[in-house]
Motif scaffolding. Structure first.
Motif, PDB file in Angstrom:
ATOM      1  N   THR A   6      26.294 -43.171  -4.368  1.00 31.07           N
ATOM      2  CA  THR A   6      25.613 -44.548  -3.912  1.00 31.07           C
ATOM      3  C   THR A   6      23.980 -44.311  -3.863  1.00 31.07           C
ATOM      4  O   THR A   6      23.382 -45.462  -4.089  1.00 31.07           O
ATOM      5  CB  THR A   6      26.426 -44.873  -2.694  1.00 31.07           C
ATOM      6  OG1 THR A   6      27.503 -45.006  -2.852  1.00 31.07           O
ATOM      7  CG2 THR A   6      25.785 -46.457  -2.164  1.00 31.07           C
ATOM      8  N   ILE A   9      22.521 -44.476  -7.099  1.00 31.69           N
ATOM      9  CA  ILE A   9      22.541 -45.750  -7.645  1.00 31.69           C
ATOM     10  C   ILE A   9      21.393 -46.564  -6.933  1.00 31.69           C
ATOM     11  O   ILE A   9      20.669 -47.243  -8.013  1.00 31.69           O
ATOM     12  CB  ILE A   9      23.762 -46.286  -7.488  1.00 31.69           C
ATOM     13  CG1 ILE A   9      24.975 -45.354  -8.190  1.00 31.69           C
ATOM     14  CG2 ILE A   9      23.907 -47.768  -7.941  1.00 31.69           C
ATOM     15  CD1 ILE A   9      26.596 -46.093  -7.993  1.00 31.69           C
ATOM     16  N   MET A  48      21.404 -51.800 -14.275  1.00 34.93           N
ATOM     17  CA  MET A  48      22.820 -51.966 -13.871  1.00 34.93           C
ATOM     18  C   MET A  48      23.640 -51.742 -15.004  1.00 34.93           C
ATOM     19  O   MET A  48      24.977 -51.137 -14.842  1.00 34.93           O
ATOM     20  CB  MET A  48      23.055 -53.209 -13.311  1.00 34.93           C
ATOM     21  CG  MET A  48      22.505 -53.509 -11.925  1.00 34.93           C
ATOM     22  SD  MET A  48      22.784 -55.022 -10.922  1.00 34.93           S
ATOM     23  CE  MET A  48      22.186 -56.215 -12.123  1.00 34.93           C
ATOM     24  N   ALA A  49      23.311 -52.021 -16.200  1.00 36.52           N
ATOM     25  CA  ALA A  49      24.134 -52.004 -17.232  1.00 36.52           C
ATOM     26  C   ALA A  49      24.536 -50.520 -17.721  1.00 36.52           C
ATOM     27  O   ALA A  49      25.555 -49.945 -18.092  1.00 36.52           O
ATOM     28  CB  ALA A  49      23.580 -52.534 -18.526  1.00 36.52           C
ATOM     29  N   ILE A  51      24.248 -48.264 -15.484  1.00 40.60           N
ATOM     30  CA  ILE A  51      24.945 -47.613 -14.669  1.00 40.60           C
ATOM     31  C   ILE A  51      26.558 -47.682 -14.767  1.00 40.60           C
ATOM     32  O   ILE A  51      27.238 -47.057 -14.504  1.00 40.60           O
ATOM     33  CB  ILE A  51      24.464 -47.702 -13.023  1.00 40.60           C
ATOM     34  CG1 ILE A  51      23.013 -47.075 -12.797  1.00 40.60           C
ATOM     35  CG2 ILE A  51      25.623 -47.399 -12.028  1.00 40.60           C
ATOM     36  CD1 ILE A  51      22.277 -47.779 -11.761  1.00 40.60           C
ATOM     37  N   VAL A  52      26.781 -48.996 -14.903  1.00 36.86           N
ATOM     38  CA  VAL A  52      28.125 -49.423 -15.098  1.00 36.86           C
ATOM     39  C   VAL A  52      28.772 -48.646 -15.956  1.00 36.86           C
ATOM     40  O   VAL A  52      29.773 -48.329 -16.117  1.00 36.86           O
ATOM     41  CB  VAL A  52      28.304 -50.820 -15.279  1.00 36.86           C
ATOM     42  CG1 VAL A  52      29.554 -51.483 -15.549  1.00 36.86           C
ATOM     43  CG2 VAL A  52      27.619 -51.653 -14.129  1.00 36.86           C
ATOM     44  N   ILE A  53      28.186 -48.651 -17.226  1.00 37.66           N
ATOM     45  CA  ILE A  53      28.748 -48.035 -18.353  1.00 37.66           C
ATOM     46  C   ILE A  53      28.808 -46.541 -18.341  1.00 37.66           C
ATOM     47  O   ILE A  53      29.713 -45.975 -18.741  1.00 37.66           O
ATOM     48  CB  ILE A  53      27.725 -48.367 -19.814  1.00 37.66           C
ATOM     49  CG1 ILE A  53      28.638 -47.987 -20.901  1.00 37.66           C
ATOM     50  CG2 ILE A  53      26.530 -47.331 -19.901  1.00 37.66           C
ATOM     51  CD1 ILE A  53      29.964 -48.817 -21.194  1.00 37.66           C
ATOM     52  N   THR A  54      28.075 -45.921 -17.439  1.00 43.29           N
ATOM     53  CA  THR A  54      28.192 -44.478 -17.053  1.00 43.29           C
ATOM     54  C   THR A  54      29.494 -44.196 -16.269  1.00 43.29           C
ATOM     55  O   THR A  54      29.988 -43.280 -16.426  1.00 43.29           O
ATOM     56  CB  THR A  54      26.931 -44.011 -16.376  1.00 43.29           C
ATOM     57  OG1 THR A  54      25.756 -44.154 -17.131  1.00 43.29           O
ATOM     58  CG2 THR A  54      26.950 -42.596 -15.999  1.00 43.29           C
ATOM     59  N   MET A  55      29.717 -45.148 -15.289  1.00 44.60           N
ATOM     60  CA  MET A  55      30.751 -45.087 -14.466  1.00 44.60           C
ATOM     61  C   MET A  55      31.925 -45.341 -15.124  1.00 44.60           C
ATOM     62  O   MET A  55      32.992 -44.719 -14.792  1.00 44.60           O
ATOM     63  CB  MET A  55      30.548 -46.073 -13.193  1.00 44.60           C
ATOM     64  CG  MET A  55      29.424 -45.891 -12.180  1.00 44.60           C
ATOM     65  SD  MET A  55      29.119 -47.246 -11.198  1.00 44.60           S
ATOM     66  CE  MET A  55      30.082 -46.408  -9.822  1.00 44.60           C
ATOM     67  N   VAL A  56      32.236 -46.341 -16.232  1.00 40.97           N
ATOM     68  CA  VAL A  56      33.263 -46.676 -16.856  1.00 40.97           C
ATOM     69  C   VAL A  56      33.582 -45.530 -17.948  1.00 40.97           C
ATOM     70  O   VAL A  56      34.718 -45.044 -18.011  1.00 40.97           O
ATOM     71  CB  VAL A  56      33.135 -48.104 -17.478  1.00 40.97           C
ATOM     72  CG1 VAL A  56      34.271 -48.142 -18.418  1.00 40.97           C
ATOM     73  CG2 VAL A  56      33.023 -49.376 -16.256  1.00 40.97           C
ATOM     74  N   ALA A  67      26.170 -49.768 -25.279  1.00 43.48           N
ATOM     75  CA  ALA A  67      25.636 -50.633 -24.269  1.00 43.48           C
ATOM     76  C   ALA A  67      24.130 -50.934 -24.466  1.00 43.48           C
ATOM     77  O   ALA A  67      23.670 -52.375 -24.215  1.00 43.48           O
ATOM     78  CB  ALA A  67      25.966 -49.875 -23.011  1.00 43.48           C
ATOM     79  N   GLY A 112      18.365 -46.493 -14.904  1.00 42.88           N
ATOM     80  CA  GLY A 112      19.728 -46.390 -14.834  1.00 42.88           C
ATOM     81  C   GLY A 112      20.370 -45.235 -15.148  1.00 42.88           C
ATOM     82  O   GLY A 112      21.465 -44.884 -14.389  1.00 42.88           O
TER      83      GLY A 112
END
Length: 150
Positions: A6, A9, A48-49, A51-56, A67, A112
């Motif tokens: 967190t 992020i 954000m894109a 970070i989200v793709i890294t998490m997914v 992405a 990100g």
């Protein structure tokens, strides 16, 4: 690739917002259509894109590549909106601002992903181009003025 915590992020999103805002200040001071808020939001969205793709997708670099391609394609439409002005006479203006929108998206994506060296060096170089470039262009125009009729 380790998934960000967190605090990481928040750091990445904050850095992207600051980078976009810093470049946006330059555009704002020149009274351009895409200024501080626009460029800060573009960088934040790109981060954000990333970070989200890294998490997914975890460590799947091809997912991050796809992405980034999607972000840059979408940003192209935003940049086109900065360039095209249907109510004005047919002329091309706003290319530097459109390029700023595009490069801010890439810098935000770098933030990100936590690619700090790329983000820092890129930000400095973009600011150098935006600030010193106008002085250089003015000097060149004084030295080599456009022929009459142009």
């Amino acid at each position: 690739m380790q998934l960000p915590e967190t605090a990481e992020i928040v750091l990445r999103l904050g850095a992207a917002t600051v980078v976009g805002g810093a470049l946006g200040i330059n555009r704002e001071l020149r009274h351009k259509s895409a200024g501080l808020r626009t460029l800060a939001l573009v960088a934040l969205g790109a981060a954000m894109a990333a970070i989200v793709i890294t998490m997914v997708a975890g460590g799947d670099s091809s997912a991050a590549s796809r992405a980034l391609q999607g972000v840059l394609t979408g940003i192209g439409f935003l940049g086109a909106g900065v360039i095209l002005h249907p109510s004005q006479e047919p002329t091309v203006i706003g290319l530097t601002t459109a390029a700023s929108v595009w490069v801010v998206a890439v810098l935000g994506f770098a933030c990100g992903l936590g690619a700090w060296a790329v983000a820092a060096a890129g930000t400095v170089l973009v600011l150098v181009v935006l600030v010193l470039g106008s002085y250089l262009e003015d000097a060149m125009r004084r030295r080599w003025p456009a022929p009459r009729g142009h």
